[in-house]
Design a protein around this motif. Structure first.
Motif, short mmCIF file in Angstrom:
data_model
loop_
_atom_site.label_atom_id
_atom_site.label_comp_id
_atom_site.label_asym_id
_atom_site.label_seq_id
_atom_site.Cartn_x
_atom_site.Cartn_y
_atom_site.Cartn_z
N VAL A 36 1.73 8.36 -14.61
CA VAL A 36 1.60 6.93 -14.92
C VAL A 36 1.45 6.12 -13.64
O VAL A 36 0.60 5.23 -13.54
CB VAL A 36 2.81 6.43 -15.76
CG1 VAL A 36 2.85 4.92 -15.84
CG2 VAL A 36 2.77 7.03 -17.14
N PHE A 37 2.25 6.45 -12.64
CA PHE A 37 2.16 5.79 -11.34
C PHE A 37 0.79 6.01 -10.70
O PHE A 37 0.17 5.09 -10.18
CB PHE A 37 3.27 6.30 -10.42
CG PHE A 37 3.29 5.66 -9.06
CD1 PHE A 37 3.73 4.37 -8.90
CD2 PHE A 37 2.86 6.36 -7.96
CE1 PHE A 37 3.75 3.77 -7.66
CE2 PHE A 37 2.87 5.79 -6.70
CZ PHE A 37 3.31 4.49 -6.55
N GLY A 38 0.29 7.24 -10.77
CA GLY A 38 -1.02 7.55 -10.20
C GLY A 38 -2.15 6.80 -10.88
O GLY A 38 -3.06 6.29 -10.21
N PHE A 39 -2.11 6.70 -12.21
CA PHE A 39 -3.13 5.94 -12.92
C PHE A 39 -3.12 4.48 -12.50
O PHE A 39 -4.15 3.85 -12.34
CB PHE A 39 -2.93 6.04 -14.44
CG PHE A 39 -3.40 7.33 -15.04
CD1 PHE A 39 -4.71 7.75 -14.88
CD2 PHE A 39 -2.55 8.12 -15.78
CE1 PHE A 39 -5.15 8.94 -15.44
CE2 PHE A 39 -2.97 9.30 -16.34
CZ PHE A 39 -4.28 9.72 -16.17
N SER A 40 -1.93 3.93 -12.33
CA SER A 40 -1.81 2.52 -11.98
C SER A 40 -2.21 2.25 -10.53
O SER A 40 -2.86 1.24 -10.24
CB SER A 40 -0.39 2.04 -12.22
OG SER A 40 -0.27 0.69 -11.88
N VAL A 41 -1.84 3.12 -9.63
CA VAL A 41 -2.15 2.93 -8.21
C VAL A 41 -3.65 3.00 -7.97
O VAL A 41 -4.17 2.35 -7.06
CB VAL A 41 -1.39 3.98 -7.36
CG1 VAL A 41 -1.91 4.05 -5.95
CG2 VAL A 41 0.09 3.65 -7.36
N ALA A 42 -4.35 3.76 -8.79
CA ALA A 42 -5.79 3.93 -8.60
C ALA A 42 -6.54 2.60 -8.69
O ALA A 42 -7.62 2.46 -8.10
CB ALA A 42 -6.34 4.90 -9.63
N VAL A 43 -5.98 1.62 -9.36
CA VAL A 43 -6.63 0.32 -9.50
C VAL A 43 -6.82 -0.35 -8.15
O VAL A 43 -7.83 -1.01 -7.90
CB VAL A 43 -5.80 -0.59 -10.44
CG1 VAL A 43 -6.35 -2.00 -10.49
CG2 VAL A 43 -5.74 0.02 -11.82
N ASP A 44 -5.88 -0.17 -7.24
CA ASP A 44 -5.91 -0.84 -5.94
C ASP A 44 -6.78 -0.13 -4.90
O ASP A 44 -7.04 -0.69 -3.84
CB ASP A 44 -4.49 -0.97 -5.37
CG ASP A 44 -3.63 -1.90 -6.18
OD1 ASP A 44 -4.18 -2.78 -6.87
OD2 ASP A 44 -2.40 -1.73 -6.15
N LEU A 45 -7.19 1.09 -5.18
CA LEU A 45 -7.89 1.87 -4.18
C LEU A 45 -9.39 1.61 -4.20
O LEU A 45 -9.95 1.26 -5.24
CB LEU A 45 -7.62 3.36 -4.41
CG LEU A 45 -6.17 3.80 -4.27
CD1 LEU A 45 -6.03 5.27 -4.64
CD2 LEU A 45 -5.67 3.56 -2.87
N THR A 84 -11.51 7.26 -7.81
CA THR A 84 -11.95 8.34 -8.68
C THR A 84 -11.10 9.59 -8.46
O THR A 84 -10.67 10.24 -9.42
CB THR A 84 -13.43 8.67 -8.42
OG1 THR A 84 -14.20 7.48 -8.60
CG2 THR A 84 -13.93 9.73 -9.36
N LEU A 85 -10.84 9.92 -7.20
CA LEU A 85 -10.01 11.10 -6.91
C LEU A 85 -8.59 10.94 -7.44
O LEU A 85 -8.00 11.89 -7.97
CB LEU A 85 -9.99 11.36 -5.41
CG LEU A 85 -11.29 11.91 -4.81
CD1 LEU A 85 -11.18 11.98 -3.29
CD2 LEU A 85 -11.60 13.26 -5.40
N THR A 86 -8.04 9.74 -7.31
CA THR A 86 -6.68 9.50 -7.79
C THR A 86 -6.62 9.58 -9.31
O THR A 86 -5.68 10.15 -9.87
CB THR A 86 -6.17 8.13 -7.30
OG1 THR A 86 -6.28 8.09 -5.88
CG2 THR A 86 -4.73 7.90 -7.71
N LEU A 87 -7.61 9.01 -9.98
CA LEU A 87 -7.65 9.10 -11.44
C LEU A 87 -7.81 10.55 -11.91
O LEU A 87 -7.15 10.97 -12.87
CB LEU A 87 -8.78 8.24 -12.00
CG LEU A 87 -8.55 6.73 -11.95
CD1 LEU A 87 -9.81 5.99 -12.37
CD2 LEU A 87 -7.38 6.34 -12.83
N LEU A 88 -8.65 11.30 -11.23
CA LEU A 88 -8.81 12.72 -11.58
C LEU A 88 -7.53 13.50 -11.33
O LEU A 88 -7.15 14.36 -12.14
CB LEU A 88 -9.97 13.33 -10.80
CG LEU A 88 -11.38 12.91 -11.23
CD1 LEU A 88 -12.42 13.46 -10.27
CD2 LEU A 88 -11.66 13.37 -12.65
#
Length: 150
Positions: free
Chosen positions: A41-50, A56-60
């Motif tokens: 959940v944290f990774g999905f949310s953090v990906a917004v700021d990148l 894309t890598l963080t979402l994957l």
């Protein structure tokens, strides 16, 4: 077979059913899986700021973590049973509450003009995921006891 033997056998069946339900609930809310879910959940949310290639890598990575975690969770389950409709409804409700908390945290962070609102919202949502997992454990236990199928 005497009535005492029948009663003893029935009591043993009920005892084993209770052990099965407890193992099911305990495995469903075990700490390693809850921590991995909060991390996803944290990774999905953090990906917004990148920026885009890292987003894309963080979402994957977060999606892969969630998929692998669900696969391992199912494979290592000591009890395999089909969840009831009430169990699905509770899980969807908890997921919806965590999503609302995530969106509210993003909106709050943006209104306060905080740097990296996805990071802050992700931390809040990850904590909410952990709290929701432990808070709903007694509810899930009650639901599995109410449903008579093991």
């Amino acid at each position: 077979m005497t009535s005492y033997d029948a009663r003893t056998a029935l009591d043993a069946i009920h005892h084993h059913q209770e052990q099965t339900r407890d193992a099911y609930v305990r495995h469903g809310s075990s700490l390693p899986y809850m921590l991995l879910t909060a991390l996803a959940v944290f990774g999905f949310s953090v990906a917004v700021d990148l920026p885009n290639p890292w987003r894309t890598l963080t979402l994957l990575a977060a999606g892969g973590l969630m998929a692998v975690m669900l696969f391992v969770h199912q494979r290592r389950a000591p009890v395999r049973r089909k969840p009831s409709g009430a169990e699905w409804a509770l899980s969807l409700w908890v997921g919806g509450v965590v999503t609302v908390i995530l969106v509210a945290a993003v909106i709050g962070a943006r209104l306060l003009k905080l740097p990296n609102p996805g990071l802050i919202a992700g931390a809040v949502a990850a904590i909410a995921t952990l709290v929701a997992g432990y808070a709903t454990r007694p509810i899930m236990k009650a639901i599995t006891r109410r449903n008579n199928h093991v």
